[in-house]
Design a protein around this motif. Structure first.
Motif, PDB file in Angstrom:
ATOM      1  N   THR A 291       0.929  -1.265  -0.258  1.00 45.49           N
ATOM      2  CA  THR A 291      -0.015  -0.180  -0.130  1.00 45.49           C
ATOM      3  C   THR A 291       0.667   1.410   0.039  1.00 45.49           C
ATOM      4  OG1 THR A 291      -1.585  -1.042   1.276  1.00 45.49           O
ATOM      5  CG2 THR A 291      -1.751   1.329   1.238  1.00 45.49           C
ATOM      6  N   MET A 292       1.844   1.394   0.823  1.00 48.18           N
ATOM      7  CA  MET A 292       2.858   2.365   0.931  1.00 48.18           C
ATOM      8  C   MET A 292       3.528   2.710  -0.356  1.00 48.18           C
ATOM      9  SD  MET A 292       4.247   2.422   4.685  1.00 48.18           S
ATOM     10  CE  MET A 292       3.394   2.504   6.317  1.00 48.18           C
ATOM     11  N   SER A 293       3.939   1.618  -1.107  1.00 48.83           N
ATOM     12  CA  SER A 293       4.663   1.660  -2.281  1.00 48.83           C
ATOM     13  C   SER A 293       3.978   2.285  -3.194  1.00 48.83           C
ATOM     14  CB  SER A 293       5.220   0.028  -2.490  1.00 48.83           C
ATOM     15  OG  SER A 293       3.947  -0.596  -2.950  1.00 48.83           O
ATOM     16  N   PHE A 294       2.689   2.311  -3.102  1.00 51.02           N
ATOM     17  CA  PHE A 294       1.745   2.905  -4.542  1.00 51.02           C
ATOM     18  C   PHE A 294       1.437   4.564  -3.841  1.00 51.02           C
ATOM     19  CE2 PHE A 294       1.367  -1.121  -5.487  1.00 51.02           C
ATOM     20  CZ  PHE A 294       1.404  -1.116  -7.156  1.00 51.02           C
ATOM     21  N   GLY A 295       2.457   4.939  -2.931  1.00 52.51           N
ATOM     22  CA  GLY A 295       2.087   6.388  -2.730  1.00 52.51           C
ATOM     23  C   GLY A 295       2.214   7.414  -3.775  1.00 52.51           C
ATOM     24  N   PRO A 296       1.314   8.437  -3.940  1.00 55.65           N
ATOM     25  CA  PRO A 296       2.003   9.200  -5.128  1.00 55.65           C
ATOM     26  C   PRO A 296       2.869  10.080  -5.297  1.00 55.65           C
ATOM     27  CG  PRO A 296       0.048   9.936  -3.527  1.00 55.65           C
ATOM     28  CD  PRO A 296       0.422   8.698  -3.111  1.00 55.65           C
ATOM     29  N   LEU A 297       3.512  10.280  -3.987  1.00 56.57           N
ATOM     30  CA  LEU A 297       4.629  11.252  -4.127  1.00 56.57           C
ATOM     31  C   LEU A 297       5.996  10.530  -4.115  1.00 56.57           C
ATOM     32  CD1 LEU A 297       3.351  13.592  -1.409  1.00 56.57           C
ATOM     33  CD2 LEU A 297       3.090  13.969  -3.869  1.00 56.57           C
ATOM     34  N   LEU A 298       5.787   9.084  -3.995  1.00 58.06           N
ATOM     35  CA  LEU A 298       7.237   8.445  -4.119  1.00 58.06           C
ATOM     36  C   LEU A 298       7.927   8.596  -5.554  1.00 58.06           C
ATOM     37  CD1 LEU A 298       6.551   5.279  -2.240  1.00 58.06           C
ATOM     38  CD2 LEU A 298       7.615   7.105  -1.274  1.00 58.06           C
ATOM     39  N   GLY A 299       9.265   8.787  -5.478  1.00 61.85           N
ATOM     40  CA  GLY A 299       9.947   8.655  -6.689  1.00 61.85           C
ATOM     41  C   GLY A 299      10.375   7.183  -6.991  1.00 61.85           C
ATOM     42  N   LEU A 300      11.122   7.246  -8.185  1.00 57.65           N
ATOM     43  CA  LEU A 300      11.386   6.163  -8.608  1.00 57.65           C
ATOM     44  C   LEU A 300      12.398   5.090  -7.692  1.00 57.65           C
ATOM     45  CD1 LEU A 300      11.744   3.760 -10.911  1.00 57.65           C
ATOM     46  CD2 LEU A 300      13.668   5.193 -12.171  1.00 57.65           C
ATOM     47  N   GLU A 301      13.465   5.894  -7.258  1.00 55.18           N
ATOM     48  CA  GLU A 301      14.425   4.995  -6.370  1.00 55.18           C
ATOM     49  C   GLU A 301      13.655   4.713  -5.020  1.00 55.18           C
ATOM     50  OE1 GLU A 301      17.458   4.127  -7.155  1.00 55.18           O
ATOM     51  OE2 GLU A 301      17.148   4.816  -9.271  1.00 55.18           O
ATOM     52  N   GLN A 302      12.835   5.513  -4.698  1.00 55.88           N
ATOM     53  CA  GLN A 302      12.053   5.241  -3.445  1.00 55.88           C
ATOM     54  C   GLN A 302      11.149   3.839  -3.543  1.00 55.88           C
ATOM     55  OE1 GLN A 302      10.280   9.194  -2.935  1.00 55.88           O
ATOM     56  NE2 GLN A 302      11.940   9.533  -1.398  1.00 55.88           N
ATOM     57  N   PHE A 303      10.565   3.797  -4.768  1.00 56.01           N
ATOM     58  CA  PHE A 303       9.675   2.763  -5.024  1.00 56.01           C
ATOM     59  C   PHE A 303      10.562   1.520  -5.264  1.00 56.01           C
ATOM     60  CE2 PHE A 303       7.744   0.001  -8.293  1.00 56.01           C
ATOM     61  CZ  PHE A 303       6.584  -0.329  -7.518  1.00 56.01           C
ATOM     62  N   LYS A 304      11.628   1.529  -5.673  1.00 53.49           N
ATOM     63  CA  LYS A 304      12.602   0.514  -5.988  1.00 53.49           C
ATOM     64  C   LYS A 304      13.059  -0.049  -4.629  1.00 53.49           C
ATOM     65  CE  LYS A 304      14.575   1.343 -10.363  1.00 53.49           C
ATOM     66  NZ  LYS A 304      15.806   1.664 -11.130  1.00 53.49           N
ATOM     67  N   ALA A 305      13.144   0.837  -3.467  1.00 49.19           N
ATOM     68  CA  ALA A 305      13.481   0.715  -2.174  1.00 49.19           C
ATOM     69  C   ALA A 305      12.235  -0.308  -1.499  1.00 49.19           C
ATOM     70  CB  ALA A 305      13.793   1.676  -1.021  1.00 49.19           C
ATOM     71  N   PHE A 306      11.100   0.395  -1.604  1.00 52.03           N
ATOM     72  CA  PHE A 306       9.921  -0.763  -1.249  1.00 52.03           C
ATOM     73  C   PHE A 306       9.953  -1.912  -2.137  1.00 52.03           C
ATOM     74  CE2 PHE A 306       8.173   3.081   0.178  1.00 52.03           C
ATOM     75  CZ  PHE A 306       7.509   2.731   1.461  1.00 52.03           C
ATOM     76  N   MET A 307      10.151  -2.055  -3.361  1.00 50.20           N
ATOM     77  CA  MET A 307      10.219  -3.465  -3.821  1.00 50.20           C
ATOM     78  C   MET A 307      11.278  -4.213  -3.693  1.00 50.20           C
ATOM     79  SD  MET A 307       7.638  -3.461  -5.997  1.00 50.20           S
ATOM     80  CE  MET A 307       6.726  -2.767  -4.602  1.00 50.20           C
TER      81      MET A 307
END
Length: 841
Positions: free
Chosen positions: A625-641
């Motif tokens: 749920t947090m990984s789909f945050g609208p304000l996250l950048g690419l690197e931050q999304f990769k960190a979640f993944m």
């Protein structure tokens, strides 16, 4: 009467104070004992004079001639007794004068003098270390023994020395003695008359104070002291080694006599051994002889008879104006304090600190800011016994807390843990959390003036600044305190900072958790610290504090704080993490990337210890749920993944390992085929709870119809279940001998040919039933008792076929059975057989 006698000897000091077993020092004829008040544990010193000490005069005293007055010496017993009584009265006078004189540089009296049972005296004073004479004797002993750190008491026991003698100590002490003389001469109109090292007391704060006022007289009408009496101890008489020549030679007593004695005292401080440059042995003729020669008289030409060099400021201006023959040439006590001998930054700092309460707020603030630069220049003894107590006293001014505390902690770095606990620790808690739990700045219902409101704001600001200083020095405090002291006195201050409405203070407190946790035990961490941190995280409206709270959760769960080394410390248990920490993280509503990334760091940490079910059911869905945050950048999304994949792989590996362990132990999961296997068609025969190996075999049937007990194994048979036969667990009956009546079936009696038996294993044709329809010949309903027909096969039910041609049966009997042989006359049955169950196969 006896009771009244006991009351007369009752002692207020003995009943209210508890003193040490042995004296710790002496001051002239007084023995000094460490003591404390029983009710409050307040430390004090008890001065005790024993009358029996007057019965052992010094044998070194050989002359009774002296100055002024008639000789009180004599050989008669009455004369000695009168002299002793005079000494006792003089000592009473000394204690009485201490009670009347109130000055910072005069010994402070706590309890007035009282008589003891043996005729002696005692009084209670402020806690002291000893007299200057005792200190100088210890210094001589230390120098003779090669610098030993221990000294020996009068009772033979060794103790560590508490007072140091160095240049600054001497300067500070002499300055205080000069203040005391100024007070006596100008305010009290007194002449001390016997200023010696025994007349200077050193208190627990290393301050020098004047005492021994037994020879003090009024300066307006002075009376000469009595002559030296060899029958009495020297410590209760005038010390000729420090006496002024105008008193000894001119028989005049003025305030300048005290200044000459001060000059001799100064030389004794630098001399070795620490004695007066005049050694008269308490003999007046010897005194006169020494002063008649320039070589034996202390002066600048012979360095004032000091065996060690004297400071230049003393030899150039101070001592020549103190040790002089004419009183008019001597400086006053006030001029002595203003001499260049005290003109240096360290002494001036001590002077300012003594006058600190009278300074303005701006002067106090400027002094405290600059003090940190000067402190390294002070001797350790002065820092710990003079400056530190003074700074601790100034903590009562809340507006100066942020300025005073840095100086206190700077001194504490080199101080012992015991000193820090005794002098600083308890005082800190009292300043910020007064006894009773009331806030330090409690408000009243009375209206306040503008000045009062400003002062209150200053105190609150100073209090918050002081808490900030304490939190920044927690590493030092942790080193100087025990775990119990830290928990009781410092942890409440941390809680106070966490609960503060000031975000900056909360931030500092949250960042200090990694420092304080090694000092805490697990129950304190879980039950005291964690709830406060959780409350701050839940209630705050600041994103910065939210982030600090998440960092704190990470540290509490075993993680390492950024930029700091992880120490061995307790962490939250798995239950608390799963039941309390995870719900707090799942409840985060903000979508700020900084908060999300800190939450991810906490999840990474707790994912190492949480159960795989919790990771799968709670943590991973939250991370997705947090990984789909609208304000996250690419690197931050990769960190979640990356975290999601890592946790998923961990769950997969643990689950596979678990299933492998279950498989190796014989416990496996059931497949769909097992659930779809229904265990055979209803009505099939079982033997002993198991399915028959050959359903419908001829041997079973032949045994059934022929009633044989032993049938060859290769003969097939077919068993039929009667309604009265008990069913087995799987729904099939087990053959058993029964006395219950069974149906009897009859077959047509016409002559028929032998049927052709099909081969074994043939299948019943759908159009040709296995047996033709049977017609019951019995009478009544199924509930009526069944009677076997005549000529039946025992208890076995016989069937008849309704088929006109037996060859139509495709059932393979496998043994060439004669079907006609089994035919018998059929019984009569009612026409209505609709209730007969199973009338057709």
């Amino acid at each position: 009467m006896f009771t009244n006698a006991l009351k007369s000897f009752s002692s207020n000091i003995a009943s209210n104070y508890e003193k040490s077993a042995a004296p710790v020092s002496t001051c002239g004829p007084w023995k000094i004992y460490d003591a404390k008040k029983k009710k409050t544990n307040q430390p004090v010193s008890i001065f005790v004079f024993e009358r029996k000490s007057l019965e052992n005069p010094s044998s070194s005293s050989s002359s009774s001639s002296g100055f002024g007055g008639s000789s009180r010496g004599g050989s008669s017993k009455d004369g000695l007794k009168a002299a002793q009584e005079e000494v006792v009265e003089r000592l009473k006078k000394e204690a009485g004068m201490l009670a009347r004189l109130r000055h910072p540089c005069v010994l402070e009296l706590v309890e007035p003098v009282e008589e003891t049972r043996g005729g002696g005296l005692q009084f209670v004073a402020e806690p002291v270390t000893g007299s200057l004479a005792t200190l100088l004797r210890e210094k001589d002993e230390e120098e003779r023994s090669g610098g030993g750190r221990y000294v020996q008491n009068d009772d033979g026991r060794r103790r560590r020395r508490e007072v140091e003698i160095d240049e600054l100590e001497i300067q500070k002490g002499l300055l205080q003695v000069g203040k005391a003389l100024e007070f006596l001469h100008e305010s009290a109109n007194l002449i001390h008359g016997n200023l010696t090292p025994d007349a200077v007391i050193v208190n627990a704060k290393s301050d020098w104070k004047i005492c021994s006022l037994g020879f003090a007289v009024n300066s307006t009408s002075p009376q000469l002291p009595p002559q030296f009496d060899p029958r009495l101890p020297a410590n209760v008489q005038l010390q000729l080694d420090y006496a002024a020549p105008d008193l000894m030679l001119d028989q005049t007593l003025t305030t300048s006599c005290d200044l000459f004695s001060l000059g001799m005292l100064i030389v004794a401080l630098y001399n070795h051994p620490h004695n007066s440059p005049l050694e008269t042995h308490n003999s007046a003729p010897t005194y006169r002889r020494l002063l008649n020669s320039a070589q034996t008289t202390p002066n600048a030409g012979n360095s004032f008879l000091s065996s060690r060099p004297l400071p230049r400021q003393l030899t150039s201006s101070v001592l020549p104006q103190l040790i002089t023959r004419r009183p008019a040439s001597r400086m006053t006590a006030r001029a002595f304090q203003e001499s260049e001998y005290f003109d240096n930054i360290l002494v001036s700092t001590l002077r300012f600190l003594d006058q600190f309460p009278a300074k303005t707020p701006s002067e106090k603030a400027a002094f405290m800011r600059g003090l940190q630069k000067i402190l390294p220049q002070f001797p350790k003894s002065v820092l710990e016994k003079k400056i530190l107590p003074g700074l601790v006293e100034e903590l009562r001014d809340g507006s100066l807390l942020a300025l005073v505390l840095p100086n206190i902690f700077q001194i504490a770095e080199s101080a012992s843990s015991r000193l820090f606990s005794e002098k600083v620790l308890k005082r800190l808690k009292e300043v910020f959390i007064p006894p009773g739990g009331a806030p330090a700045s409690s408000t009243t219902s009375e209206p306040k003036s503008a000045a009062a409101k400003i002062a209150e704001r200053d105190r609150e600001a100073g209090k918050e600044g002081g808490l900030t200083v304490i939190l920044s020095r927690l590493a030092l405090i942790k080193e100087k305190t025990t775990a119990q002291e830290f928990k009781e006195d410092i942890l409440p201050l941390v809680f106070l900072a966490l609960e503060s409405p000031t975000h900056a203070l909360q931030d500092v407190a949250l960042r200090s958790l990694s420092v304080i946790m090694p000092k805490l035990d697990f129950p304190t961490l879980k039950n005291d610290l964690f709830p406060v941190v959780a409350a701050v995280f839940t209630k705050t409206s600041s994103l910065g504090i939210k982030i600090r709270g998440l960092e704190a959760f990470k540290v509490l769960c075993g993680g390492k704080q950024k930029g700091k080394v992880r120490e061995d410390a307790p962490v939250l248990d798995k239950y608390t993490v799963q039941e309390k920490v995870i719900p707090l993280l799942k409840g985060i509503k903000t979508k700020e990337p900084a908060v999300m990334m800190e939450a991810l760091a906490v999840f990474d940490e707790i994912g190492k210890t949480c159960d795989r079910e919790v990771v799968a059911m709670d943590i991973l869905p939250t991370l997705w749920t947090m990984s789909f945050g609208p304000l996250l950048g690419l690197e931050q999304f990769k960190a979640f993944m990356s975290s999601i994949k890592s946790l998923s792989q961990k769950i997969e590996a643990e689950q596979i390992r678990k299933l492998q362990e279950l498989s190796s132990s014989g416990t496996t999961g059931q497949s769909a085929g097992e659930f779809l296997s229904f265990g055979g068609a209803p009505g099939l025969h079982t033997m002993n709870g198991r399915a028959s190996p050959s359903v419908g075999s001829e041997s079973d049937f032949e045994r059934l119809v022929l009633g044989k007990k032993d049938v060859p194994a290769n003969d097939g048979g077919f068993a039929w279940q009667s309604s009265a036969t008990p069913a087995s667990s799987n729904g099939f009956s087990t053959p058993a001998t029964s006395t219950t009546a069974s149906f009897s079936w009859s077959t047509p009696s016409p002559t028929v040919t032998q049927p052709t038996v099909p081969s074994m294993g043939s299948v019943l044709a759908p159009s040709q039933p296995a047996f033709p329809a049977m017609q019951p010949t019995g009478v009544g309903r199924m509930s009526a008792p069944l009677q076997p027909s005549a000529g039946g096969f025992g208890s076995t039910t016989a069937f008849r076929s309704t088929s006109p041609t037996p060859q139509a049966s495709s059932y393979n009997t496998g043994g060439g059975i004669d079907w006609t042989a089994a035919a018998k006359p059929k019984p009569s049955f009612p026409a209505n057989n609709s209730n007969v169950s199973g009338s057709t196969l």
